[in-house]
Design a protein around this motif. Structure first.
Motif, short mmCIF file in Angstrom:
data_model
loop_
_atom_site.label_atom_id
_atom_site.label_comp_id
_atom_site.label_asym_id
_atom_site.label_seq_id
_atom_site.Cartn_x
_atom_site.Cartn_y
_atom_site.Cartn_z
N GLU A 476 49.66 38.62 42.45
CA GLU A 476 49.77 39.36 41.19
C GLU A 476 48.36 39.68 40.71
OE1 GLU A 476 48.91 38.73 36.94
OE2 GLU A 476 49.03 37.03 38.31
N THR A 477 48.20 40.80 40.03
CA THR A 477 46.85 41.24 39.72
C THR A 477 46.70 41.74 38.28
OG1 THR A 477 45.01 42.54 40.63
CG2 THR A 477 47.11 43.68 40.37
N LYS A 478 45.46 41.87 37.87
CA LYS A 478 45.03 42.51 36.61
C LYS A 478 43.55 42.83 36.78
CE LYS A 478 47.75 40.46 32.83
NZ LYS A 478 47.61 39.71 31.55
N ALA A 479 43.08 43.83 36.08
CA ALA A 479 41.65 44.16 36.12
C ALA A 479 40.81 43.01 35.60
CB ALA A 479 41.38 45.43 35.31
N GLN A 480 41.37 42.29 34.66
CA GLN A 480 40.67 41.15 34.04
C GLN A 480 40.25 40.10 35.07
OE1 GLN A 480 43.08 39.22 30.94
NE2 GLN A 480 42.88 37.37 32.15
N TYR A 481 41.04 39.94 36.14
CA TYR A 481 40.82 38.86 37.09
C TYR A 481 39.62 39.07 38.01
CZ TYR A 481 45.74 37.68 36.00
OH TYR A 481 46.92 37.37 35.38
#
Length: 502
Positions: A476-481
């Motif tokens: 799972e992803t997000k730009a924050q990571y």
């Protein structure tokens, strides 16, 4: 037999180096191309990631960044790192204080749940670990709870924690520059550029308002890099042990930094092969043991003091399945699948694993039967993850979708739900910088492909960044990571960095 082993050692060392350099060239080219062509904007309460084309004039911004840094070269050659550190730290203290005192906002979402648990634990209330409560889903957050609990002995005021974040950001940049000095020389131009570029990486400044482990995790990660580099240079076991402990703390704060441990272990193994010096195997053992003891120790402590025998939480496979799904935010981004499924099955870990496997097979079948769809899905997932120039640092801190109070019209314009003119200007500046460091890293990787070997620090950074890239294709992803991975481009952003290794 001895000659054969020696030849095998040389082949393994050479092949591993060439493979890493080849992957890094592809990675840096991909990042350069993506950030030059695309950008992602995340605004509003719904956290929707909007992918769009970069304006053509972004090239002007990239050239401007290059010219500014080129013109500053003469200034950097005359000033000491000590004086640079003082000046840049003071600037950050002023900017950070403005961010802290011009916004009144609660600690929210997951960061708020962790902060609340810390406050409850301090008075002997461990209900957050009970079945159906936040930490029973996410027990991996207990390392962050413990960290905040230790700081909470001094003060539980969020402002205090924001300032700790700010100090750690400053120290992170300083330790990165000190690491570069170990591989070049004291007050080297490479180290000065690393220091300057570190402070120019603005997402970390905005992340000081986000109490979720990004900043302290990155600090301990860079500290570990510096300490293990000291061990390699000075061959003192105390540095290896201190580095192992720092890395362990970083992983406790952000479990994704297990990628850093793998990168560190692989880098030390390559060094062992290259130098025919197997003392690094002892350092590897220290790193692995510190990690295992750290994780088991935190869980054993909280099970003991709470009297609650909580489980492992949401199974890891559920995050992989979620990373293959669509959602309201973007392809592969967090969509609540793992939590909703886990709760619907009454937190039964085995049933949750089986459900995730079943749903994963459905998605794999979809990808298999429609390759064009799969290509588009993962293309968008990768692009939205890596092309937000802010890395959601403003959204995560105090975005305008919440009931916050802003004591500055300029600051408010950056955090509002709508995309304001000031936000666009900041986005343009941050995009220009991000494209520049990715392009410089690509040039660096082309130059270094001719070298027979590179330093531990460069190996570590390359493996960590490549590992993070593939991890978030799978997970799972997000730009924050991915801000921390991108930060390490700074080590390669000046093409001569590390090229004069001792």
């Amino acid at each position: 037999m001895k000659k054969q082993l020696e030849k095998l050692r040389e082949v393994l060392s050479h092949c591993s180096y060439k493979m890493i350099m080849g992957l890094f060239i592809v990675f840096t080219f991909s990042m350069s191309f993506m950030t030059l062509v695309f950008k992602t904007t995340v605004k509003g309460r719904n956290e929707h990631a909007i992918l769009s084309l970069q304006p053509l004039y972004i090239l002007v911004g990239v050239v401007f960044v290059f010219l500014v840094l080129y013109v500053l070269r003469n200034v950097l050659e005359k000033i000491s790192i000590k004086h640079m550190s003082i000046i840049l730290s003071l600037i950050y203290l002023i900017l950070g204080s403005i961010l802290i005192f011009t916004i009144d906002a609660p600690v929210r979402a997951d960061a708020g749940a962790v902060f609340k648990a810390m406050n409850e634990f301090s008075v002997g209330n461990y209900s957050a670990l009970q079945h159906g409560k936040y930490l029973s889903y996410y027990p991996h957050q207990l390392g962050l709870v413990l960290y905040e609990s230790l700081l909470g002995i001094i003060s539980k005021n969020p402002t205090f924690f924001y300032y700790i974040n700010l100090i750690q950001v400053i120290l992170t940049n300083i330790f990165l520059a000190k690491s570069v000095e170990l591989y070049t020389e004291k007050n080297s131009l490479q180290a000065k550029y690393a220091l300057l570029l570190g402070f120019m990486f603005l997402p970390q400044l905005f992340f000081i308002r986000f109490l979720y482990g990004e900043i302290p995790g990155q600090f301990f990660l860079v500290l570990a890099l510096y300490l293990i580099s000291l061990y390699i240079k000075k061959t003192k076991w105390a540095y290896a042990l201190a580095g192992a402990l720092a890395l362990s703390v970083g992983i406790l704060l952000r479990s994704n930094y297990l990628i850093a441990l793998i990168a560190c272990v692989l880098s030390l193994l390559i060094l062992s092969l290259r130098e025919k010096n197997f003392r690094h195997l002892i350092a590897i053992a220290m790193i692995v043991i510190a990690y295992v003891i750290g994780g088991k120790g935190v869980n054993a402590y909280y099970r003991h003091v709470s009297g609650i025998n909580y489980g492992k939480g949401i199974p890891k496979i559920m995050w992989i399945t979620m990373g293959m799904q669509n959602g309201s935010r973007a392809e592969g981004w967090y969509n609540s699948y793992s939590l909703k499924t886990y709760l619907s099955l009454n937190q039964d870990e085995e049933k949750s694993k089986e459900a995730a496997k079943k749903d994963m097979k459905i998605r794999l079948e979809k990808f298999k039967n429609d390759p064009a769809y799969a290509l588009n899905f993962y293309g968008n997932k990768i692009a939205t993850t890596w092309t937000d120039p802010t890395f959601m640092s403003l959204w995560s801190g105090a975005h305008g979708g919440m009931k916050n109070t802003y004591h500055s019209s300029f600051i408010k314009s950056l955090y509002q739900d709508k995309v304001t003119r000031n936000y666009r200007i900041l986005e343009f500046i941050m995009s220009s910088f991000n494209i520049f460091i990715a392009l410089m890293a690509f040039i660096y990787s082309i130059i270094m492909i001719k070298k027979k070997d590179i330093s531990f620090m460069a190996l570590f950074a390359m493996l960590f960044m490549i590992g993070g890239f593939f991890f978030h294709i799978l997970w799972e992803t997000k730009a924050q990571y991915v801000a921390t991975y991108y930060y390490f481009f700074i080590l390669f952003a000046y093409p001569l960095t590390l090229s004069k290794s001792k």
